[in-house]
Design a protein around this motif. Structure first.
Motif, PDB file in Angstrom:
ATOM      1  N   HIS A   5       0.844  -1.199   0.000  1.00  0.00           N
ATOM      2  CA  HIS A   5       0.000   0.000   0.000  1.00  0.00           C
ATOM      3  C   HIS A   5       0.875   1.243   0.000  1.00  0.00           C
ATOM      4  CE1 HIS A   5      -3.618  -2.357   0.922  1.00  0.00           C
ATOM      5  NE2 HIS A   5      -2.795  -3.094   1.653  1.00  0.00           N
ATOM      6  N   GLY A  19      -6.249   1.351  -2.024  1.00  0.00           N
ATOM      7  CA  GLY A  19      -5.432   0.966  -0.883  1.00  0.00           C
ATOM      8  C   GLY A  19      -6.200   1.036   0.427  1.00  0.00           C
ATOM      9  N   SER A  22      -2.956   0.465  -3.890  1.00  0.00           N
ATOM     10  CA  SER A  22      -2.307  -0.785  -3.508  1.00  0.00           C
ATOM     11  C   SER A  22      -1.909  -1.534  -4.771  1.00  0.00           C
ATOM     12  CB  SER A  22      -3.229  -1.643  -2.641  1.00  0.00           C
ATOM     13  OG  SER A  22      -4.370  -2.022  -3.375  1.00  0.00           O
TER      14      SER A  22
END
Length: 184
Positions: A67, A114, A168
């Motif tokens: 992330h 993320g 992410s």
């Protein structure tokens, strides 16, 4: 028609004109025409290498979720895992694609949300927003967007993550790619 076929056709046309000129006695015209044809072939061969541009990179290559963000400020994203970099115009240290030649390019960005639960990121050209992706569905969701852009030699294109957003990646889910469609 690819450049090789074009060069063969150009050479054939030149020979036909050359034969016609020789039959009519225009040797000086033939010399000028031959010089023009040779200059054009040289220019086509020189430009061919510059017209081969394509890149594709992901944030990471790991099979584990990674992330980035959220950050307080606008943050450039650096796609370090380069899969393709024909023409070496993408810099994996900065995340910036610098166009090596004028042309029409296709640029694409894909991102996976993320930890923040929302993703809002944009592709910038010389600092100007060209297009974006936006998703607030929640974690492990992604969006993609792409656009054709007329770019000049030296233009810089990169991706930024807007404040309080996150992205992410896992096995190349978040990518930045582009290629030259044709030179202009």
């Amino acid at each position: 028609m690819d450049s090789g076929q074009f060069l063969v056709l150009l050479g054939f046309c030149g020979l036909v004109v050359l034969q016609a000129e020789l039959l009519t006695g225009g040797q000086e015209d033939v010399r000028v025409l031959l010089q023009q044809l040779m200059a054009r072939v040289d220019r086509l061969e020189r430009d061919r290498g510059r017209s081969q541009v394509a890149f594709s990179a992901s944030l990471t290559s790991t099979s584990q979720w990674t992330h980035q963000g959220p950050f307080e400020n606008v943050s450039p994203l650096v796609f370090r895992e380069v899969k393709t970099n024909i023409g070496n115009a993408y810099d994996p240290d900065t995340g910036v694609f610098t166009t090596p030649t004028n042309g029409l390019y296709y640029i694409r960005f894909t991102g996976s949300i993320g930890k923040s639960g929302s993703l809002n990121a944009a592709v910038l050209k010389n600092g100007e927003n060209m297009f974006a992706i936006y998703n607030t569905v929640g974690r492990i969701s992604s969006n993609a967007n792409g656009m054709t852009l007329v770019l000049n030699e030296g233009d810089r294109v990169w991706v930024v993550l807007w404040p309080n957003q996150s992205i992410s990646d896992k096995s190349g889910l978040s990518t930045f790619s582009g290629f030259l469609i044709f030179p202009m």
